[in-house]
Structure formats: C-alpha cells, structure tokens
Motif scaffolding. Sequence first.
Motif, short mmCIF file in Angstrom:
data_model
loop_
_atom_site.label_atom_id
_atom_site.label_comp_id
_atom_site.label_asym_id
_atom_site.label_seq_id
_atom_site.Cartn_x
_atom_site.Cartn_y
_atom_site.Cartn_z
N CYS A 71 -33.16 -22.80 -47.79
CA CYS A 71 -34.32 -22.68 -46.89
C CYS A 71 -35.39 -23.68 -47.31
CB CYS A 71 -34.87 -21.25 -46.94
SG CYS A 71 -36.31 -21.00 -45.87
N THR A 89 -27.86 -23.52 -36.09
CA THR A 89 -29.17 -22.93 -36.39
C THR A 89 -28.93 -21.63 -37.15
OG1 THR A 89 -29.24 -21.70 -34.30
CG2 THR A 89 -30.30 -23.85 -34.32
N TRP A 90 -29.90 -21.31 -38.02
CA TRP A 90 -29.79 -20.07 -38.79
C TRP A 90 -31.18 -19.55 -39.11
CZ3 TRP A 90 -31.43 -20.06 -44.00
CH2 TRP A 90 -31.63 -21.32 -44.59
N THR A 91 -31.25 -18.26 -39.32
CA THR A 91 -32.51 -17.59 -39.65
C THR A 91 -32.47 -17.17 -41.11
OG1 THR A 91 -32.67 -16.78 -37.39
CG2 THR A 91 -34.05 -15.69 -39.04
N CYS A 92 -33.50 -17.53 -41.85
CA CYS A 92 -33.58 -17.17 -43.27
C CYS A 92 -33.83 -15.67 -43.38
CB CYS A 92 -34.70 -17.95 -43.95
SG CYS A 92 -34.92 -17.52 -45.69
N GLY A 96 -37.66 -15.25 -42.71
CA GLY A 96 -37.57 -15.12 -41.26
C GLY A 96 -37.68 -16.42 -40.49
N ALA A 97 -37.76 -17.56 -41.18
CA ALA A 97 -37.87 -18.85 -40.50
C ALA A 97 -36.54 -19.21 -39.83
CB ALA A 97 -38.26 -19.94 -41.50
N VAL A 98 -36.64 -19.77 -38.64
CA VAL A 98 -35.45 -20.23 -37.92
C VAL A 98 -35.31 -21.73 -38.18
CG1 VAL A 98 -34.37 -20.49 -35.65
CG2 VAL A 98 -35.77 -18.47 -36.15
N HIS A 99 -34.12 -22.14 -38.65
CA HIS A 99 -33.89 -23.52 -39.04
C HIS A 99 -32.82 -24.18 -38.20
CE1 HIS A 99 -36.29 -23.13 -42.66
NE2 HIS A 99 -35.61 -22.05 -42.98
N ASN A 104 -33.46 -28.95 -41.32
CA ASN A 104 -33.63 -28.25 -42.59
C ASN A 104 -33.04 -29.06 -43.74
OD1 ASN A 104 -34.25 -25.74 -44.17
ND2 ASN A 104 -32.04 -25.85 -44.49
#
Length: 117
Positions: A71, A89-92, A96-99, A104
């Motif tokens: 992240c 794309t993925w969410t930490c 909660g950040a979307v990358h 990233n």
Amino acid sequence: MHKVTTRLVRENQAIAIEDLTVRNMLKNHSLARAISDAAWSELRRMLEYKTAWHGREILLVDRWFPSSKLCSTPGCAHMNEKMPLNVWTWTCPSCGAVHDRDVNAAKTILAAGLAER
C-alpha cells in the motif's frame, strides 16, 4: 522513445525504476511479445546514459521489491500476501484506500528508490 526519456531526465532530478531482468521475462511466452514491443531494455539504457549526461540520478529498486502488493498510502505500508496478474484495482484492508495496481506500484517504487538514496 528519445523524446520521452529526454523529457523525463530534463524534468526530474531523480528517476526510480525497477531493476527487471527483461531477458528472463521474455521466456514467458504469453508476455514476450508485449515486453519486446515495449523495448524496456532500450528505455533503461537511454535513461542511464541521459541521466549521466545531465547530472541526474537513476535509482534502481530491487526486482523482488513488492511494488504492486504494498500500500502506497503514507503511514500504512500494508502488504498483500498474493496479487494475481489479473487484479487491476484493490482496496487496502488496513486503511481502506482504493489503488490502481500500476499507479500504486509507481508510487511505491519512487518511495523505495528515494529511501535507498
């Protein structure tokens, strides 16, 4: 490619890139054509000699650095265990950040390159 590398070198004091083994990556038959077409080895070669000419710095990040899985949110640094190549794309789960995978990775490569300075 000359125009892009010249602009990158003129506009930046330091450029961080992953130290990839393109020769080994070409052995993957499903990716070989795309990698060859992108001319990654030539891009790196141009960046290396142009940074030397202009007194800039090229920062190499280890090829095993988990740039896509880490992240990039300041203060988080959560690392995913696995990330298949089809995940864009993925969410930490920590912050909660979307990358976006590539954006990233670029941010984490820059941070790692600057940290090794």
